[in-house]
Design a protein around this motif. Structure first.
Motif, PDB file in Angstrom:
ATOM      1  N   GLY A  33       0.810  -1.225   0.000  1.00 41.61           N
ATOM      2  CA  GLY A  33       0.000   0.000   0.000  1.00 41.61           C
ATOM      3  C   GLY A  33       0.831   1.256   0.000  1.00 41.61           C
ATOM      4  O   GLY A  33       0.498   2.233   0.677  1.00 41.61           O
ATOM      5  N   SER A  34       1.926   1.244  -0.768  1.00 42.75           N
ATOM      6  CA  SER A  34       2.723   2.468  -0.908  1.00 42.75           C
ATOM      7  C   SER A  34       2.225   3.201  -2.159  1.00 42.75           C
ATOM      8  O   SER A  34       1.080   3.026  -2.561  1.00 42.75           O
ATOM      9  N   GLY A  37       1.000   0.909  -5.125  1.00 45.20           N
ATOM     10  CA  GLY A  37      -0.175   0.142  -4.726  1.00 45.20           C
ATOM     11  C   GLY A  37      -1.411   1.019  -4.611  1.00 45.20           C
ATOM     12  O   GLY A  37      -2.507   0.650  -5.045  1.00 45.20           O
ATOM     13  N   ASP A  57       2.914  -2.899   6.763  1.00 41.05           N
ATOM     14  CA  ASP A  57       3.185  -1.845   7.761  1.00 41.05           C
ATOM     15  C   ASP A  57       1.877  -1.333   8.348  1.00 41.05           C
ATOM     16  O   ASP A  57       0.851  -1.289   7.657  1.00 41.05           O
ATOM     17  N   ARG A  66       7.632   5.108   7.961  1.00 41.64           N
ATOM     18  CA  ARG A  66       7.215   3.769   8.367  1.00 41.64           C
ATOM     19  C   ARG A  66       8.325   2.779   8.042  1.00 41.64           C
ATOM     20  O   ARG A  66       9.280   3.113   7.341  1.00 41.64           O
ATOM     21  N   THR A  69       9.547   1.289   4.035  1.00 43.60           N
ATOM     22  CA  THR A  69       9.922   2.174   2.924  1.00 43.60           C
ATOM     23  C   THR A  69      11.021   3.139   3.403  1.00 43.60           C
ATOM     24  O   THR A  69      10.756   4.328   3.602  1.00 43.60           O
ATOM     25  N   GLN A  74      14.204  10.238   2.302  1.00 41.96           N
ATOM     26  CA  GLN A  74      15.084  10.939   1.362  1.00 41.96           C
ATOM     27  C   GLN A  74      14.281  11.939   0.533  1.00 41.96           C
ATOM     28  O   GLN A  74      13.058  11.868   0.468  1.00 41.96           O
ATOM     29  N   ARG A 133       8.261  13.243   0.903  1.00 41.84           N
ATOM     30  CA  ARG A 133       7.615  12.012   0.433  1.00 41.84           C
ATOM     31  C   ARG A 133       6.475  11.625   1.394  1.00 41.84           C
ATOM     32  O   ARG A 133       5.444  11.103   0.979  1.00 41.84           O
ATOM     33  N   ARG A 156       0.980  -9.431   6.096  1.00 42.31           N
ATOM     34  CA  ARG A 156       2.130  -9.649   5.197  1.00 42.31           C
ATOM     35  C   ARG A 156       1.796 -10.765   4.222  1.00 42.31           C
ATOM     36  O   ARG A 156       1.521 -11.901   4.650  1.00 42.31           O
ATOM     37  N   ALA A 189       2.442  -4.881  -5.748  1.00 42.90           N
ATOM     38  CA  ALA A 189       3.028  -3.539  -5.585  1.00 42.90           C
ATOM     39  C   ALA A 189       3.917  -3.578  -4.341  1.00 42.90           C
ATOM     40  O   ALA A 189       3.904  -2.646  -3.540  1.00 42.90           O
ATOM     41  N   GLY A 191       7.074  -3.474  -4.102  1.00 39.40           N
ATOM     42  CA  GLY A 191       8.306  -2.703  -4.165  1.00 39.40           C
ATOM     43  C   GLY A 191       9.504  -3.533  -4.601  1.00 39.40           C
ATOM     44  O   GLY A 191       9.389  -4.684  -5.035  1.00 39.40           O
ATOM     45  N   TYR A 219      23.111   8.345  -0.922  1.00 41.82           N
ATOM     46  CA  TYR A 219      22.327   9.555  -0.659  1.00 41.82           C
ATOM     47  C   TYR A 219      22.549   9.997   0.781  1.00 41.82           C
ATOM     48  O   TYR A 219      22.625   9.168   1.687  1.00 41.82           O
ATOM     49  N   VAL A 332       3.314  -3.791 -10.562  1.00 42.42           N
ATOM     50  CA  VAL A 332       3.491  -2.354 -10.854  1.00 42.42           C
ATOM     51  C   VAL A 332       4.595  -1.753  -9.970  1.00 42.42           C
ATOM     52  O   VAL A 332       4.981  -2.349  -8.958  1.00 42.42           O
ATOM     53  N   GLY A 333       5.050  -0.587 -10.350  1.00 43.04           N
ATOM     54  CA  GLY A 333       5.972   0.188  -9.517  1.00 43.04           C
ATOM     55  C   GLY A 333       7.355  -0.449  -9.423  1.00 43.04           C
ATOM     56  O   GLY A 333       7.838  -1.117 -10.354  1.00 43.04           O
ATOM     57  N   ASP A 334       7.979  -0.242  -8.274  1.00 45.11           N
ATOM     58  CA  ASP A 334       9.356  -0.712  -8.092  1.00 45.11           C
ATOM     59  C   ASP A 334       9.462  -2.238  -8.152  1.00 45.11           C
ATOM     60  O   ASP A 334      10.553  -2.775  -8.362  1.00 45.11           O
ATOM     61  N   ALA A 335       8.358  -2.951  -7.949  1.00 44.80           N
ATOM     62  CA  ALA A 335       8.387  -4.409  -8.076  1.00 44.80           C
ATOM     63  C   ALA A 335       8.775  -4.807  -9.499  1.00 44.80           C
ATOM     64  O   ALA A 335       9.319  -5.897  -9.726  1.00 44.80           O
TER      65      ALA A 335
END
Ligand SMILES: Cc1cc2nc3c(=O)[nH]c(=O)nc-3n(C[C@H](O)[C@H](O)[C@H](O)COP(=O)(O)OP(=O)(O)OC[C@H]3O[C@@H](n4cnc5c(N)ncnc54)[C@H](O)[C@@H]3O)c2cc1C
Length: 460
Positions: A33-34, A37, A57, A66, A69, A74, A133, A156, A189, A191, A219, A332-335
């Motif tokens: 759920g980031s 998601g 989370d 949390r 993530t 950052q 963020r 989870r 989603a 990540g 970073y 989707v996303g970073d996954a």
């Protein structure tokens, strides 16, 4: 690169929610759920009676950090492509973040500096949202969870269930107990560390091929109270140093954004062994040697501890060329792909992946077969983002290793170099370049010979 990629990409950037969506599912489930998601859940809310977001989370009620993530501490810049999408699919998003203290910077207040030289004014249409963020995610979450058919379940995910090659359930653990959620459609989603590939391989489906590109980034992000609001200072500044000198202590990229609660968020990034700004004194000393906005930003008191982040590589998974994969399952996303974050593409990529999901579901594609047509659309977005971030990283690696590159690659790099140099003096070249770096246009649009001619003329 085929011309059709440019028009396919344009269509995804311009996409809008369907006027009369068709309900296809009783239950659709999003794992994670980031940002990615939540945006997928927004799309699914048009096509499912209920959308369940399964998130491991505890989600904070207010903007805040949390556990899962770590990148959320950052600097995060929301590119125009992502904000446009958010505004269309979650109307009022921008105003709500502004009401919470975010700032919108137009071209007059945005400085993009290449080796210290400011890019020409690229005109309107490229506003950047200055916010943490935490605030961006909280604003998206509030709007998505306000939809009557979307809910979050705390747990989870541990695996998938299949019936005749179709995803039919999610195994998860909540409060120490194993449970199962029936579903008609599932979205990964989860990540960068997603284990979906292991899950499908364990069930004898094809494992998506993973591509890795070495890109060791370090970073350091600090947040300072913002006392100085001098009108001549930009409120969003990105600095790239192509030949960082000793005086800059290994900084290759730096960013300073004015954000909510009268703060500056400032990031210093070094490659390989360079880890600039680990202490407050060192951070301030480095900022004092950078363009004046950095010195000003770092002059106030710190409002929280300095936080570091290391990432060794960019990654992408190829789902578009699988012959045996479960139906009713997408990622989707970073996954799917996570890049060198200095290009700020992650949240906007997630938004464009959500556009792909919407287009796929509007097409009423055959849901009994794997969602390859979704993954093919998504690959256009991943290729576009990868061309920018991996292109830059490969060039850096080749230079460091003295690798000979094919003539065509050398020519493309040369052309891009001409375009980047010309962005310093020619507003129309800056506009074309920013359209790509802000993910509003496909990078292939930079291959237009007229643009390269113009860039050459500007440099001479
Ligand atoms: C240092 C850094 C700086 C960045 N800067 C920018 C920037 O400036 N601009 C930008 O657009 N992007 C930036 N990004 C990228 C951005 O953070 C991501 O692309 C974006 O958050 C989308 O990620 P996601 O939702 O796919 O995954 P994540 O944000 O990683 O979220 C994955 C979610 O899945 C959940 N989850 C994982 N496993 C399970 C499980 N088994 N069961 C249930 N839930 C699970 C996690 O708890 C988490 O909530 C940056 C990234 C980094 C690392």
């Amino acid at each position: 690169m085929p011309e059709s990629f440019i028009s396919d990409f344009d269509a995804l950037v311009q996409a809008r929610p369907p006027a009369q969506p068709l309900v296809l599912f009783e239950t659709a489930t999003v794992l994670g759920g980031s940002i990615a998601g939540l945006l997928a859940a927004r799309v699914l809310a048009d096509h499912a009676r209920q959308v369940v977001i399964l998130e491991r989370d505890e989600l904070p009620a207010r903007p805040g950090a949390r556990t899962s993530t770590p990148q959320d501490q950052q600097v995060h810049t929301l590119l125009p492509a992502g904000r446009l999408w958010l505004e269309r699919w979650l109307p009022g998003f921008t105003q709500e973040t502004l009401d919470a203290g975010a700032l919108l910077s137009g071209s007059e207040a945005t400085a993009t500096l290449l080796d210290g030289h400011r890019q020409a004014d690229a005109g309107a249409g490229f506003e950047l949202l200055g916010a943490s963020r935490h605030l961006i995610e909280a604003a998206i979450r509030a709007k998505v969870l306000a939809l009557p058919n979307v809910s979050v379940r705390h747990g989870r995910a541990t695996g998938l269930r299949y019936t005749d090659g179709v995803v039919s359930g999610i195994d998860y653990v909540a409060e120490g107990t194993s449970q199962m959620l029936r579903t008609d459609f599932a979205v990964d989603a989860m990540g960068r560390p997603s284990r979906l590939s292991d899950w499908v391989a364990a069930a004898d489906f094809d494992r998506p091929q993973l591509t890795r590109l070495e890109s060791p980034i370090n970073y350091t992000t600090a947040v300072f109270a913002r006392a100085d609001k001098a009108p001549d200072l930009p409120i969003t500044c990105a600095l790239s140093l192509f030949s960082p000198g000793h005086a800059n202590a290994g900084v290759s990229v730096a960013a300073a954004n004015a954000i909510e609660d009268d703060q500056w968020i400032v990031m210093l990034m070094g490659y390989d062994e360079a880890r600039p700004g680990r202490t407050a004194d060192e951070f301030r000393k480095i900022c004092a040697g950078l363009p004046s906005v950095f010195a000003t930003a770092a002059s106030g008191p710190l409002t929280r501890d300095i936080v570091t982040y290391h990432q060794a590589e960019s990654r992408r998974r190829d789902f578009a060329h699988l012959s045996h994969f479960p139906a009713r399952l997408v990622a989707v996303g970073d996954a799917v792909a996570s890049f060198n974050p200095i290009y700020g593409q992650g949240m906007s990529s997630a938004a464009l992946h959500a556009s792909c999901l919407s287009a796929y579901l509007i097409d009423e594609t055959d849901l009994s077969v794997p969602a390859i047509s979704f993954f093919e659309r998504q690959q256009v977005v991943v290729d576009a983002a990868w061309a920018i971030s991996a292109g830059g990283d490969s060039e850096r690696l080749d230079a460091a290793r003295g690798t000979d590159v094919p003539e065509q690659v050398a020519q493309q790099r040369w052309a891009l170099q001409q375009i980047m140099s010309a962005t310093l003096s020619d507003p129309s070249v800056a506009e074309a370049f920013n359209s790509v770096s802000y993910m509003l246009r496909h990078p292939a649009s930079l291959g237009d010979p007229r643009l390269i001619e113009r860039a050459l003329a500007a440099s001479n």
